[in-house]
Design a protein around this motif. Structure first.
Motif, PDB file in Angstrom:
ATOM      1  N   VAL A  70      -6.968 -46.418  -7.239  1.00  9.66           N
ATOM      2  CA  VAL A  70      -7.242 -46.688  -5.819  1.00  9.66           C
ATOM      3  C   VAL A  70      -7.338 -48.189  -5.611  1.00  9.66           C
ATOM      4  N   ARG A  71      -6.518 -48.696  -4.693  1.00 11.29           N
ATOM      5  CA  ARG A  71      -6.477 -50.138  -4.450  1.00 11.29           C
ATOM      6  C   ARG A  71      -7.468 -50.532  -3.353  1.00 11.29           C
ATOM      7  N   GLY A  72      -7.675 -51.814  -3.216  1.00  4.91           N
ATOM      8  CA  GLY A  72      -8.686 -52.323  -2.300  1.00  4.91           C
ATOM      9  C   GLY A  72      -8.420 -52.024  -0.844  1.00  4.91           C
ATOM     10  N   ASP A  73      -7.162 -51.802  -0.484  1.00  3.65           N
ATOM     11  CA  ASP A  73      -6.852 -51.476   0.913  1.00  3.65           C
ATOM     12  C   ASP A  73      -6.810 -49.971   1.153  1.00  3.65           C
ATOM     13  N   ASP A  74      -7.271 -49.187   0.164  1.00  2.00           N
ATOM     14  CA  ASP A  74      -7.361 -47.724   0.233  1.00  2.00           C
ATOM     15  C   ASP A  74      -6.023 -47.027   0.032  1.00  2.00           C
ATOM     16  N   SER A  75      -5.015 -47.773  -0.386  1.00  5.62           N
ATOM     17  CA  SER A  75      -3.776 -47.158  -0.841  1.00  5.62           C
ATOM     18  C   SER A  75      -3.943 -46.816  -2.322  1.00  5.62           C
ATOM     19  N   SER A  76      -2.896 -46.331  -2.963  1.00  2.00           N
ATOM     20  CA  SER A  76      -3.051 -45.885  -4.348  1.00  2.00           C
ATOM     21  C   SER A  76      -1.796 -46.160  -5.168  1.00  2.00           C
ATOM     22  N   TYR A  77      -2.029 -46.390  -6.443  1.00  2.00           N
ATOM     23  CA  TYR A  77      -0.950 -46.367  -7.425  1.00  2.00           C
ATOM     24  C   TYR A  77      -0.656 -44.915  -7.795  1.00  2.00           C
ATOM     25  N   HIS A  78       0.594 -44.660  -8.113  1.00  2.00           N
ATOM     26  CA  HIS A  78       0.929 -43.348  -8.674  1.00  2.00           C
ATOM     27  C   HIS A  78       0.432 -43.264 -10.118  1.00  2.00           C
ATOM     28  N   THR A  79       0.692 -44.288 -10.913  1.00  2.00           N
ATOM     29  CA  THR A  79       0.316 -44.262 -12.314  1.00  2.00           C
ATOM     30  C   THR A  79      -0.372 -45.563 -12.708  1.00  2.00           C
ATOM     31  N   PHE A  80      -1.062 -45.520 -13.839  1.00  2.00           N
ATOM     32  CA  PHE A  80      -1.649 -46.737 -14.404  1.00  2.00           C
ATOM     33  C   PHE A  80      -1.553 -46.647 -15.917  1.00  2.00           C
ATOM     34  N   TYR A  81      -1.308 -47.819 -16.535  1.00  2.00           N
ATOM     35  CA  TYR A  81      -1.120 -47.908 -17.978  1.00  2.00           C
ATOM     36  C   TYR A  81      -2.318 -48.589 -18.641  1.00  2.00           C
ATOM     37  N   PHE A  82      -2.680 -48.044 -19.814  1.00  2.00           N
ATOM     38  CA  PHE A  82      -3.745 -48.621 -20.630  1.00  2.00           C
ATOM     39  C   PHE A  82      -3.237 -48.813 -22.054  1.00  2.00           C
ATOM     40  N   GLY A 117       7.362 -43.253  -6.710  1.00  2.00           N
ATOM     41  CA  GLY A 117       7.314 -44.025  -5.486  1.00  2.00           C
ATOM     42  C   GLY A 117       8.467 -44.991  -5.307  1.00  2.00           C
ATOM     43  N   TYR A 118       8.439 -45.699  -4.191  1.00  2.00           N
ATOM     44  CA  TYR A 118       9.504 -46.642  -3.826  1.00  2.00           C
ATOM     45  C   TYR A 118       9.552 -47.823  -4.786  1.00  2.00           C
ATOM     46  N   HIS A 119       8.405 -48.372  -5.143  1.00  2.00           N
ATOM     47  CA  HIS A 119       8.314 -49.392  -6.192  1.00  2.00           C
ATOM     48  C   HIS A 119       6.905 -49.346  -6.764  1.00  2.00           C
ATOM     49  N   ASP A 120       6.663 -50.100  -7.821  1.00  2.00           N
ATOM     50  CA  ASP A 120       5.399 -50.001  -8.542  1.00  2.00           C
ATOM     51  C   ASP A 120       4.182 -50.238  -7.648  1.00  2.00           C
ATOM     52  N   GLY A 121       4.307 -51.119  -6.672  1.00  2.00           N
ATOM     53  CA  GLY A 121       3.174 -51.436  -5.820  1.00  2.00           C
ATOM     54  C   GLY A 121       3.143 -50.692  -4.513  1.00  2.00           C
ATOM     55  N   SER A 122       4.060 -49.753  -4.319  1.00  2.00           N
ATOM     56  CA  SER A 122       4.102 -49.003  -3.054  1.00  2.00           C
ATOM     57  C   SER A 122       3.108 -47.850  -3.098  1.00  2.00           C
ATOM     58  N   THR A 123       3.016 -47.137  -1.992  1.00  2.00           N
ATOM     59  CA  THR A 123       2.122 -45.983  -1.908  1.00  2.00           C
ATOM     60  C   THR A 123       2.950 -44.729  -1.676  1.00  2.00           C
ATOM     61  N   TRP A 124       3.138 -43.998  -2.739  1.00  2.00           N
ATOM     62  CA  TRP A 124       3.855 -42.724  -2.710  1.00  2.00           C
ATOM     63  C   TRP A 124       3.000 -41.716  -1.958  1.00  2.00           C
ATOM     64  N   THR A 125       3.540 -41.114  -0.913  1.00  2.00           N
ATOM     65  CA  THR A 125       2.687 -40.322  -0.026  1.00  2.00           C
ATOM     66  C   THR A 125       2.103 -39.100  -0.716  1.00  2.00           C
ATOM     67  N   ARG A 126       2.861 -38.458  -1.587  1.00  2.00           N
ATOM     68  CA  ARG A 126       2.291 -37.289  -2.258  1.00  2.00           C
ATOM     69  C   ARG A 126       1.176 -37.708  -3.207  1.00  2.00           C
ATOM     70  N   GLY A 127       1.332 -38.862  -3.843  1.00  2.00           N
ATOM     71  CA  GLY A 127       0.254 -39.355  -4.683  1.00  2.00           C
ATOM     72  C   GLY A 127      -1.013 -39.625  -3.889  1.00  2.00           C
ATOM     73  N   PHE A 144       4.997 -44.587   1.826  1.00  2.00           N
ATOM     74  CA  PHE A 144       4.565 -45.360   2.989  1.00  2.00           C
ATOM     75  C   PHE A 144       5.237 -46.723   3.067  1.00  2.00           C
ATOM     76  N   ASN A 145       5.811 -47.200   1.972  1.00  2.00           N
ATOM     77  CA  ASN A 145       6.457 -48.506   1.959  1.00  2.00           C
ATOM     78  C   ASN A 145       7.980 -48.433   1.995  1.00  2.00           C
ATOM     79  N   ALA A 146       8.523 -47.240   2.015  1.00  2.00           N
ATOM     80  CA  ALA A 146       9.975 -47.107   2.072  1.00  2.00           C
ATOM     81  C   ALA A 146      10.492 -47.528   3.438  1.00  2.00           C
TER      82      ALA A 146
END
Length: 373
Positions: A184-196, A211-221, A266-268
């Protein structure tokens, strides 16, 4: 409006019992569902549709078909077929756990607990997360979580309730906390995945597979996040989860397009060719209805969320449901599986059908799906 949509959905589902036989629908091609012998991550949604239909109608044809799917899931677990992923909750919450909830079947309860143990094998203590895809140590996916997994956590919370074994709850909470912090990002959008980092657990970067790109917000996510955090709140009563679910929901509903059903990201860029994802709107609606279960009558977010659900569901029923199309196999048109990958980018998707009917039944009858009892 909701009752008509429900009756249409049940009529189509009943026809599909004969049409699909012992196979399970996944996504469509040319308006025909691709079927598989219970080997995909989505197969629980067909079982869930049947249980919802039975719960609403009392029709034994739905009950018998649903019971047959549970027998198939029992065999799938015994044979360990296509279970090397985190979507065990999608598979068994909506099949065997649904049977336990509706019928009190002890074998179904035990099968669901066995499934929870399969999901626990995905736990990676070094990073404190449930690995989404691939085997342990996998170079590409070994350190990867995805937002979808929030919907698999209820299986673990439920297992804790039934067994009293705290390990299930501890793993679910740790994964939910990590997801809240990094997906969950600071603007209340979200990443689809995260790597550790697999060895140290160090956070590396956010990314996407859908999603559209790594920093976009995939709506189903984003929709998975709405519903998933709301369910974590149901089980734990941690107010941070409910707050997060509300924030994600506001972001989602603030960005509804003119016809109230979201595009796939949301960013497409939006033009005449931009794909929708009706399933994202269905999931978000069901998730927002779950949030509303936990809000006081005078909560300042209640009216906003109720309006968002009404807009989204009315948009689906009016413009995307197959109401009146008697031969349609799916309940919702214009779902997208993977726009980036070109896999069913504008088709029926069985999870969209499931969440659409679940949301309708929440609205009409107060049913809550099979995420908890």
């Amino acid at each position: 409006m909701w009752k008509q949509a429900i009756e249409d959905a049940l009529a189509k589902t009943k026809v599909n019992i004969t049409r699909f036989g012992d196979l399970f629908p996944h996504v469509s091609e040319n308006d025909i569902y691709d079927l598989n012998p219970n080997t995909d991550w989505t197969d629980g949604f067909w079982s869930g549709l049947l249980w919802l239909s039975y719960q609403y109608s009392g029709d034994q044809a739905f009950q018998e078909a649903a019971q047959k799917t549970v027998a198939s899931f029992k065999q799938r677990l015994a044979d360990n077929v296509a279970l090397d992923h985190h979507d065990i909750g999608f598979l068994y919450s909506l099949s065997s756990k649904a049977q336990w909830i509706l019928e009190g079947d002890e074998d179904a309860k035990q099968l669901t607990l066995q499934a929870a143990d399969v999901l626990m094998k995905r736990w990676r203590p070094k990073g404190q997360y449930i690995q989404a895809w691939g085997p342990e140590g996998d170079e590409q996916n070994g350190g990867r979580i995805i937002i979808d997994c929030l919907m698999n956590l209820p299986l673990l919370y439920w297992a804790y309730e039934k067994t009293g074994d705290a390990k299930y709850q501890e793993v679910a909470v740790a994964h939910a906390d990590l997801s809240r912090r990094y997906l969950v990002r600071g603007d209340d959008s979200s990443y689809h995945t995260f790597y550790f980092d697999q060895e140290t657990g160090e956070p590396l970067r956010g990314g996407t597979a859908q999603g559209y790109h790594d920093g976009s917000t995939w709506t189903r996510g984003q929709a998975w996040g709405i519903y998933g955090f709301a369910l974590s709140y149901h089980y734990t009563k941690n107010p941070l989860y409910l707050e997060t679910a509300k924030r994600l929901a506001r972001y989602f509903f603030d960005r509804l397009p003119e016809d109230d059903v979201v595009y796939w990201d949301f960013n497409a860029p939006v033009n005449a060719e931009t794909k929708r994802d009706s399933s994202a709107s269905a999931i978000a609606s069901a998730g927002a209805l779950e949030i509303l279960e936990h809000l006081a009558a005078d909560d300042p977010d209640r009216a906003y969320l109720e309006a968002g659900v009404q807009r989204s569901m009315a948009g689906l029923v009016k413009s995307y449901a197959t109401i009146g199309k008697e031969d349609a196999q799916g309940l919702l048109e214009r779902g997208s599986y993977s726009v980036r990958g070109g896999a069913a980018p504008d088709d029926y998707v069985i999870w969209g059908d499931y969440y659409y009917l679940e949301a309708l039944l929440r609205l009409e009858k107060g049913f809550k799906g099979y995420w908890y009892e």
